[in-house]
Design a protein around this motif. Structure first.
Motif, mmCIF file in Angstrom:
data_model
loop_
_atom_site.group_PDB
_atom_site.id
_atom_site.type_symbol
_atom_site.label_atom_id
_atom_site.label_comp_id
_atom_site.label_asym_id
_atom_site.label_seq_id
_atom_site.Cartn_x
_atom_site.Cartn_y
_atom_site.Cartn_z
ATOM 1 N N ASN A 108 -7.300 20.850 22.306
ATOM 2 C CA ASN A 108 -6.946 19.619 23.002
ATOM 3 C C ASN A 108 -6.517 18.555 21.995
ATOM 4 O O ASN A 108 -6.963 18.553 20.845
ATOM 5 N N ILE A 109 -5.651 17.674 22.428
ATOM 6 C CA ILE A 109 -5.260 16.511 21.624
ATOM 7 C C ILE A 109 -5.877 15.278 22.267
ATOM 8 O O ILE A 109 -5.794 15.107 23.486
ATOM 9 N N THR A 217 -10.106 8.332 30.975
ATOM 10 C CA THR A 217 -9.346 9.313 30.216
ATOM 11 C C THR A 217 -8.504 10.155 31.168
ATOM 12 O O THR A 217 -9.042 10.765 32.088
ATOM 13 N N MET A 218 -7.208 10.159 30.941
ATOM 14 C CA MET A 218 -6.301 10.997 31.716
ATOM 15 C C MET A 218 -6.156 12.348 31.021
ATOM 16 O O MET A 218 -6.066 12.419 29.800
ATOM 17 N N ARG A 219 -6.151 13.402 31.815
ATOM 18 C CA ARG A 219 -5.970 14.748 31.262
ATOM 19 C C ARG A 219 -4.587 15.267 31.657
ATOM 20 O O ARG A 219 -4.284 15.421 32.836
ATOM 21 N N LYS A 223 -0.405 19.909 27.640
ATOM 22 C CA LYS A 223 0.315 19.062 26.687
ATOM 23 C C LYS A 223 -0.423 18.961 25.350
ATOM 24 O O LYS A 223 -0.081 18.129 24.520
ATOM 25 N N GLY A 224 -1.416 19.833 25.144
ATOM 26 C CA GLY A 224 -2.118 19.856 23.869
ATOM 27 C C GLY A 224 -1.485 20.862 22.918
ATOM 28 O O GLY A 224 -0.321 21.241 23.065
ATOM 29 N N MET A 225 -2.267 21.308 21.952
ATOM 30 C CA MET A 225 -1.753 22.225 20.941
ATOM 31 C C MET A 225 -1.550 23.629 21.513
ATOM 32 O O MET A 225 -2.313 24.080 22.358
ATOM 33 N N GLY A 234 -3.566 23.802 24.931
ATOM 34 C CA GLY A 234 -4.645 22.859 25.211
ATOM 35 C C GLY A 234 -4.120 21.704 26.058
ATOM 36 O O GLY A 234 -2.964 21.687 26.482
ATOM 37 N N ASP A 235 -4.976 20.727 26.297
ATOM 38 C CA ASP A 235 -4.607 19.572 27.113
ATOM 39 C C ASP A 235 -4.506 18.325 26.243
ATOM 40 O O ASP A 235 -5.078 18.264 25.145
#
Length: 339
Positions: A108-109, A217-219, A223-225, A234-235
């Protein structure tokens, strides 16, 4: 992950209202705007927000209470295969089953952005710049000079993991020699310095909905790694910090501001201009309005779809410390009329 109950200072059987109250108290205490000289406060603010994100969502809270984690894909309280969820947790935390496959999703980022009060109230589209890794074409992603000059790691025999068998599970850890790659590079690629990856920049458009809460926090799924093993990305976890406004305050979809009026207007009534987030409107102040009264302008709060919040106006009455002789005479006459 940190225990969200301990982070918010509530018991495991705490009601939703108690959790929300604890969150608001800690979010206010550690808000970056209130702690400009304390960088550690922002980290604490993020921890508090993450804890509330779990405990305020019944599904995530159930996941945490059941498994001690919330990153469970396809979770269902009535699922027919609870061991599938257990396998997901074990894989995600560095363990593996004896099937030998790898399904570790990308990391996740986490990012924090600050948005303007008005943008948070009305909604806005923000652009984020993110650097994503991609396989180096010069070495075909393996980090060696010619793309093939690799040796099998002797420590893990090319598995990338080392560990022990314990019953039905094989508890594995990343190989310290090859760092999980299963091989060693004898001569590094000059294009990527042996990393096997380079980076490319992408601009992501994020829609911030009207009335978004401060500290949420928006998920953004996927859009993560990227994963190293072909699994899901990841998200992107985007923490929102809302800058304060010099006039307005907000609670959910309700906007609040204050207006000062003279004691004469409070007694006789008046129409006064009031600034809302949509511009100036006329507000009728009824005759006999008392100090600290709250008047409502319907529909001038946050608008989200068909739902409209209100704008509440707190009335402050100005009592002059000095008055003219003429005013004193008139007020004296009025007093005599009332006695």
């Amino acid at each position: 992950m940190k225990n969200p109950y301990e982070t918010l200072g509530v018991k495991k059987d705490a009601e939703a209202g108690e959790i929300k109250k604890a969150f608001h108290k800690l979010a206010l205490k550690y808000h970056p705007d209130k702690n400009p000289d304390k960088p550690e406060a922002e980290e604490k603010f993020k921890e508090v927000n993450s804890a509330y994100e779990i405990l305020s969502d019944p599904k995530k809270r159930l996941q945490y209470d059941t498994y001690g984690d919330t990153d469970l894909r396809n979770f269902s309280a009535t699922g027919t295969d609870p061991f599938e969820h257990l396998r997901d947790i074990i894989n995600h935390n560095g363990f593996a089953w004896n099937h030998g496959g790898r399904s570790v999703r990308g990391d996740n980022i986490r990012q924090t952005i600050r948005i303007d009060f008005m943008d948070a109230a009305k909604g806005v589209i923000k652009k984020l710049s993110i650097d994503y890794p991609f396989g180096c074409t010069a070495c075909k992603g393996n980090g060696s000079k010619d793309g093939t000059n690799l040796e099998t790691c002797a420590t893990c025999n090319g598995n990338g993991k080392v560990g022990q068998n314990r019953g039905m599970m094989q508890i594995l850890h990343t190989c310290p020699t090859c760092r999980g790659s299963g091989s060693k590079i004898t001569e590094s690629c000059t294009e990527c310095n042996g990393r096997g990856t380079k980076t490319k920049n992408e601009i992501i458009k994020v829609t911030i909905p009207a009335g978004i809460p401060d500290g949420i926090t928006m998920r953004l799924a996927g859009k993560g790694m990227p994963s190293h093993y072909g699994a899901d990305n990841g998200d992107l976890l985007l923490s929102i910090i809302i800058s304060p406004h010099p006039i307005f305050k907000r609670d959910g979809m309700t906007i609040y501001s204050e207006e000062k009026i003279s004691y004469i207007d409070a007694i006789l009534g008046a129409k006064i201009p009031v600034e809302t987030i949509y511009g100036s409107v006329k507000l009728k102040v009824p005759a006999g309005t008392q100090p600290d009264s709250i008047l409502k302008i319907a529909g001038k709060g946050v608008i989200r779809g068909a739902e409209k919040g209100d704008h509440l106006v707190g009335i402050k009455i100005i009592i002059p410390k000095q008055i003219s002789q003429q005013e004193e005479e008139l007020l004296t006459k009025l007093k005599d009329m009332k006695t």
